[in-house]
Scaffold this active site. Sequence first.
Site, PDB file in Angstrom:
ATOM      1  N   LYS A 244      47.153 -11.624  34.438  1.00 17.05           N
ATOM      2  CA  LYS A 244      46.553 -11.160  33.181  1.00 17.05           C
ATOM      3  C   LYS A 244      47.688 -10.877  32.208  1.00 17.05           C
ATOM      4  O   LYS A 244      48.798 -10.534  32.616  1.00 17.05           O
ATOM      5  CB  LYS A 244      45.774  -9.860  33.422  1.00 17.05           C
ATOM      6  CG  LYS A 244      44.753  -9.559  32.353  1.00 17.05           C
ATOM      7  CD  LYS A 244      43.438 -10.231  32.693  1.00 17.05           C
ATOM      8  CE  LYS A 244      42.337  -9.906  31.742  1.00 17.05           C
ATOM      9  NZ  LYS A 244      41.039 -10.334  32.271  1.00 17.05           N
TER      10      LYS A 244
HETATM   11  N1  GLU Z   1      39.170 -13.329  30.742  1.00 21.84           N
HETATM   12  C1  GLU Z   1      38.173 -13.856  31.625  1.00 21.84           C
HETATM   13  C2  GLU Z   1      38.048 -12.994  32.868  1.00 21.84           C
HETATM   14  O1  GLU Z   1      38.377 -11.828  32.868  1.00 21.84           O
HETATM   15  C3  GLU Z   1      38.413 -15.325  31.932  1.00 21.84           C
HETATM   16  C4  GLU Z   1      39.721 -15.614  32.610  1.00 21.84           C
HETATM   17  C5  GLU Z   1      40.029 -17.113  32.743  1.00 21.84           C
HETATM   18  O2  GLU Z   1      39.204 -17.916  32.386  1.00 21.84           O
HETATM   19  O3  GLU Z   1      41.147 -17.402  33.225  1.00 21.84           O
HETATM   20  O4  GLU Z   1      37.558 -13.419  33.880  1.00 21.84           O
END
Ligand code: GLU
Length: 416
Positions: A108
């Site tokens: 993240k």
């Molecule tokens: N931000 C989204 C999540 O928390 C999508 C993450 C992604 O597609 O890599 O799952």
Amino acid sequence: MLVAEKTISFEQVSLLYDRAADRLGMPQGIRQMLREPWRELQVQVPVRMDDGRIEVFAGYRVQHNGARGPYKGGVRFHPDADLEEVRALAALMTWKTTLLDLPFGGSKGSVQCDPSSLSNGELNRLTRRYTLNIEHLLAPNRDIPAPDLGTNAQTMAWMMDAYGQLHGHTPAIVTGKPVEMGGSLGREAATGRGVSFLLEEAAKALRLSHVDATVVVQGCGNVGSWTARLVDELGYKVVAISNLEGGVYNAKGLKLSHMTENRPAGSGLSGLPNGDFITNSELLELDCDVLIPAAIDNVITEENAPNVRASRILEAANHPLTPEADDILAQRGTVVLPDILVNAGGVVVSYFEWSQNLQEFRWEEDRVNQELRKKMSTAFQAINRRSLADKTTYREAAFDIAVERVARAVELRGFV
Ligand code: GLU
């Protein structure tokens, strides 16, 4: 205003992991490997503002675990973003990608900023600088960012362009791109569509019928607005929905067809359907069959959990319940479907987008949605079976399956 008590902490997510590791009897060394992030990076993000000043923002990228494939996870732009939060969210991504059996690990990123106070030009420069400063961690086979709170398809197009200036055209470097830039059809609605597929799949186990069940949705950003609209299409009665400023309630069901998604923050209650005004805290305590928190983390805590009257909760946001709230609700028999399952539709279609980019072949939207439905139902059935067999909650079953799979990958790689 919709504000979390405090943003999600790494300890909160680790507690869920530690309990799974205890249930699975994991040996100490591997237990520690899977608990801590593999790598963390904090960078300066200096930006030339429109008035000529330089403002310096803090940026982060945390790679939690890559045993099952390249790191995968969103980037959020948020005033409360910090290393602690991004570490917790990276760990959740590991468990989420694994639970859905995607060939990814978890990561993240974030930049501590208020995107609603920045001009388009400032956001573009901030995104590029952030991308260049974390670029050495990224690659289609290393780490692939995506949108999250405060970012969107445009942000991904800027990231792809900045990366491409160094490496040449590389669409598979980010997912959630605009369709014109190699994004997948169906990605924009994917998280909400995943929630609605899951509700269909789990209805029997949850003893729900779309004929008479009432649903409350907190939040109407990308996830909340698509969820509300698609759940309404299934025939459920959506009686309340909210945004940052508050919500609207109508016992007969809201008319959602006029709702526009992604209104700019601060647009107040305009754009919400007609209904009686309620605050976000009143909304969480409404009498309903299904509550879907689809906004931010830690909105149900030990203080308000005893007042939550919904008998089923679908966590469309990341970590909307604190562990204390989760324990209170479990004791009361409230059924909670966990975030790492419920909101996984976004990263599932990210996986499809990445595959399409690598193959240089676009799928039709029907295929995207059908494959998404398969992924959501396979994951739900696995959790359902596991929780029945082990007499655990759905969240415990989800963590047990995910932790076991990552531990197995580490073992097979033989790097310990
Ligand atoms: N931000 C989204 C999540 O928390 C999508 C993450 C992604 O597609 O890599 O799952």
